[in-house]
Design an enzyme around this catalytic site. Structure first.
Site, PDB file in Angstrom:
ATOM      1  N   ASP A  31       0.854  -1.187   0.000  1.00 33.89           N
ATOM      2  CA  ASP A  31       0.000   0.000   0.000  1.00 33.89           C
ATOM      3  C   ASP A  31       0.890   1.237   0.000  1.00 33.89           C
ATOM      4  O   ASP A  31       1.915   1.268   0.677  1.00 33.89           O
ATOM      5  CB  ASP A  31      -0.915   0.004   1.235  1.00 33.89           C
ATOM      6  CG  ASP A  31      -2.137   0.889   1.064  1.00 33.89           C
ATOM      7  OD1 ASP A  31      -1.955   2.118   0.946  1.00 33.89           O
ATOM      8  OD2 ASP A  31      -3.261   0.368   1.070  1.00 33.89           O
ATOM      9  N   GLY A  36      -4.740   5.027   2.384  1.00 27.78           N
ATOM     10  CA  GLY A  36      -4.855   3.939   3.347  1.00 27.78           C
ATOM     11  C   GLY A  36      -4.307   4.345   4.701  1.00 27.78           C
ATOM     12  O   GLY A  36      -3.795   5.459   4.884  1.00 27.78           O
ATOM     13  N   PHE A  73      -6.754  -4.380  -4.654  1.00 23.52           N
ATOM     14  CA  PHE A  73      -7.684  -3.332  -4.233  1.00 23.52           C
ATOM     15  C   PHE A  73      -7.156  -1.929  -4.528  1.00 23.52           C
ATOM     16  O   PHE A  73      -7.953  -0.993  -4.632  1.00 23.52           O
ATOM     17  CB  PHE A  73      -7.941  -3.417  -2.720  1.00 23.52           C
ATOM     18  CG  PHE A  73      -8.602  -4.668  -2.274  1.00 23.52           C
ATOM     19  CD1 PHE A  73      -9.977  -4.810  -2.351  1.00 23.52           C
ATOM     20  CD2 PHE A  73      -7.853  -5.724  -1.782  1.00 23.52           C
ATOM     21  CE1 PHE A  73     -10.599  -5.978  -1.934  1.00 23.52           C
ATOM     22  CE2 PHE A  73      -8.460  -6.894  -1.364  1.00 23.52           C
ATOM     23  CZ  PHE A  73      -9.836  -7.019  -1.453  1.00 23.52           C
ATOM     24  N   ALA A  74      -5.846  -1.774  -4.592  1.00 17.86           N
ATOM     25  CA  ALA A  74      -5.252  -0.442  -4.665  1.00 17.86           C
ATOM     26  C   ALA A  74      -5.812   0.347  -5.849  1.00 17.86           C
ATOM     27  O   ALA A  74      -5.664  -0.063  -6.999  1.00 17.86           O
ATOM     28  CB  ALA A  74      -3.733  -0.558  -4.779  1.00 17.86           C
ATOM     29  N   ALA A  75      -6.457   1.482  -5.557  1.00 17.88           N
ATOM     30  CA  ALA A  75      -7.082   2.287  -6.610  1.00 17.88           C
ATOM     31  C   ALA A  75      -7.554   3.602  -6.040  1.00 17.88           C
ATOM     32  O   ALA A  75      -7.793   3.726  -4.835  1.00 17.88           O
ATOM     33  CB  ALA A  75      -8.272   1.539  -7.216  1.00 17.88           C
ATOM     34  N   TYR A 141     -13.874   7.006 -13.141  1.00 19.76           N
ATOM     35  CA  TYR A 141     -13.694   5.899 -12.198  1.00 19.76           C
ATOM     36  C   TYR A 141     -14.230   4.605 -12.802  1.00 19.76           C
ATOM     37  O   TYR A 141     -13.516   3.595 -12.875  1.00 19.76           O
ATOM     38  CB  TYR A 141     -14.400   6.220 -10.885  1.00 19.76           C
ATOM     39  CG  TYR A 141     -14.494   5.037  -9.952  1.00 19.76           C
ATOM     40  CD1 TYR A 141     -13.349   4.448  -9.430  1.00 19.76           C
ATOM     41  CD2 TYR A 141     -15.730   4.505  -9.592  1.00 19.76           C
ATOM     42  CE1 TYR A 141     -13.431   3.356  -8.581  1.00 19.76           C
ATOM     43  CE2 TYR A 141     -15.824   3.420  -8.740  1.00 19.76           C
ATOM     44  CZ  TYR A 141     -14.676   2.845  -8.240  1.00 19.76           C
ATOM     45  OH  TYR A 141     -14.752   1.760  -7.403  1.00 19.76           O
ATOM     46  N   ARG A 219     -30.561   1.683  -3.161  1.00 22.41           N
ATOM     47  CA  ARG A 219     -29.285   1.042  -3.427  1.00 22.41           C
ATOM     48  C   ARG A 219     -29.204  -0.318  -2.731  1.00 22.41           C
ATOM     49  O   ARG A 219     -29.888  -0.569  -1.746  1.00 22.41           O
ATOM     50  CB  ARG A 219     -28.126   1.929  -2.941  1.00 22.41           C
ATOM     51  CG  ARG A 219     -28.035   3.293  -3.639  1.00 22.41           C
ATOM     52  CD  ARG A 219     -27.631   3.161  -5.090  1.00 22.41           C
ATOM     53  NE  ARG A 219     -27.474   4.447  -5.740  1.00 22.41           N
ATOM     54  CZ  ARG A 219     -28.439   5.056  -6.446  1.00 22.41           C
ATOM     55  NH1 ARG A 219     -29.635   4.493  -6.565  1.00 22.41           N
ATOM     56  NH2 ARG A 219     -28.200   6.215  -7.032  1.00 22.41           N
ATOM     57  N   GLY A 281     -26.830  12.688 -12.342  1.00 20.83           N
ATOM     58  CA  GLY A 281     -26.252  11.365 -12.563  1.00 20.83           C
ATOM     59  C   GLY A 281     -26.615  10.324 -11.542  1.00 20.83           C
ATOM     60  O   GLY A 281     -26.131   9.184 -11.631  1.00 20.83           O
TER      61      GLY A 281
END
Length: 325
Positions: A31, A36, A73-75, A141, A219, A281
């Protein structure tokens, strides 16, 4: 298995790493700590502070490490930021993922589970979103995550990678000492709980005139512990030379008002909710079909909305200022 978890100092990544350690896996977390938290890296995991945009650093971690798989996961994940600065998302998400794939290929790492998103579908006007729904992202994204999905499909065909993309809807809850701490916070349940705790004066309801039972947007929510289980199952079910995609949702939608009412019941606090205009949106409803995940992974969500709110509330009370407090 010996596994690398990229982004394992983040919300979902840390909890997946914790579950992997609990079942006896050898886990290394990579990470950059850009968003994080070092405090979130589970005890027992090795930690490497590195950025996926540094190919030499990523290669050094994977080379000779004997890794049997990667959970990625890193994003960057802020929708609004991706609209204003799409270049950050193409570079951070797409180039970072390519650097990771290059290092995995060089080191002979055979499998990858990818943290994808329902944002790849855009704003479909259907009751239940299946994996066959056309991809139509409406922001950088979603576009960046869809691009990585397509990269994985090509990598599987060309080089035999066993790849699985898990498309999340709304993730909530906490797991023991690990919880959700974002800056800025954009997710509904943490914002509602901040209002319950008095650290923000109110929570906004954006739109009360949607074609839904109570007029507010609907949702699909999944507990982070349930979501983490799906990643472990995906590691076990990944097939060499194939890229599989699974939606992770409950097939049950909750409106904004229902979430707020649930939080009032769980916390026993009055929560001030202010009605505002719709945001551009925001579709009326986003709910996932999960038949493919049930059949292909043997996965189904187990925890309720009340469980998500209760676990998040317990964590929030123990960490009123997040990990840094």
């Amino acid at each position: 298995m010996r596994l690398l978890v990229t982004g394992g100092a983040g919300y979902i990544g840390s909890i997946v790493a914790q579950q992997l350690l609990a079942r006896g896996d050898d886990v290394t977390v990579l990470d950059s700590l850009y968003r994080g938290h070092r405090e979130a890296v589970p005890e027992g995991a090795a930690f490497v502070e590195a950025d996926l945009l540094d190919p030499a650093a990523v290669g050094a971690v994977l080379d000779g490490g004997g890794f049997e798989g990667v959970v990625h996961f890193a994003a960057l994940s802020l929708v609004g930021e991706s609209v204003e600065h799409p270049e950050r998302y193409w570079r951070g998400n797409v180039v970072g993922a390519l650097n990771l794939l290059d290092a995995m290929r060089a080191a002979g790492v055979p499998r990858l589970v990818f943290s994808s998103t329902a944002a790849t579908y855009g704003e479909p006007a259907v009751d239940l979103i299946t994996e066959e729904e056309p991809n139509a992202p409406v922001n950088a994204y979603g576009n960046s995550k869809l691009t990585i999905d397509r990269m994985l499909a090509d990598e599987a065909r060309a080089h035999g990678l066993a790849a699985v993309s898990l498309r999340y809807f709304n993730v909530a809850g906490a797991s023991g000492r690990l919880g959700e701490d974002h800056t800025p916070e954009t997710h509904l349940i943490p914002l509602v709980l901040q209002a319950a705790a008095g650290t923000r004066p109110s929570v906004a309801i954006f739109g009360t005139d949607y074609p839904t039972p109570d007029g507010t947007a609907v949702r699909d929510y999944v507990h982070v512990d349930d979501l983490a289980r799906a990643h472990i199952l995906a590691l076990e079910k990944a097939v060499p030379g194939r890229h599989d995609i699974f939606n992770l949702g409950s097939e049950r939608g909750y409106s904004v008002r229902e979430v707020i009412d649930t939080a009032r019941a769980v916390t026993g606090r009055e929560i001030v909710a202010l009605e505002e205009d719709r945001r551009a949106g925001d579709p009326p409803q986003l709910v996932a079909a999960n038949a493919r995940a049930r059949a292909g992974l043997g996965w189904a969500p187990e925890k309720s909305l009340e469980d998500m709110v209760r676990d998040a509330w317990v964590w929030h009370q123990a960490h009123p200022g997040g990990y840094g407090a």
